[in-house]
Scaffold this motif. Sequence first.
Motif: not given
Length: 209
Positions: A38-55
């Motif tokens: 789901d695009l909205k759900r993926l967007h939420h997780h991608v922002l979190r992954f960026c904060r964690l230094g993974l993306l």
Amino acid sequence: MTDPKAAATLLDPQSRTMVFAFHRPRALADAARDGGFDLKRLHHHVLRFCRLGLLEVAEARARAGRPIKLYRTTAEAFFVPHAAAPELLTERLARELRASLRSAAAQPGKGLVFYADAHGVPRMEGARGDTPPEAMETWRVLRLTPEDRAAFAAELDELIARFAQRGVGQAYLVHAALAPQPREDTAPAPKPEPAAWPAGTRIRIARAL
């Protein structure tokens, strides 16, 4: 990767799939379409992954309105020390295995038999009842030299690999482990107490008495 939250993310199968959907620079819409997210759900997780230094944002492509951001992993591979992980990757499978063994053990006629052998040493055996078991568990305390330990581990690997190649039939969880016994006493072993499992004691499947 020593951040516990980042380690937990990589250990979670679904989150790990989302992270590595960006192993090369990709737009959110492309990753969502190809991965079935789901695009909205993926967007939420991608922002979190960026904060964690993974993306990270690899590129911002200009267009009318907001630019399209392309995300990618911050590394080709991530090393997570076991000390940083909230639990070992295998612990989820261990819980599934333990639950399956518990379910199999709850069948009628199955339980434990305690007795003393001819030397008065307490023994314990599993009683399997009248039907062949679909699940089994064997424990044994072995004393091994480094050479024997390596040979034993190699033979276990070969046995599992040989049956894994067949690839047919019902799926079974198979767990083989070998580890030093904690707090092993190097002094001469005292006379076993009723609850002790001396070296060489085997807990095996047997028919009910």
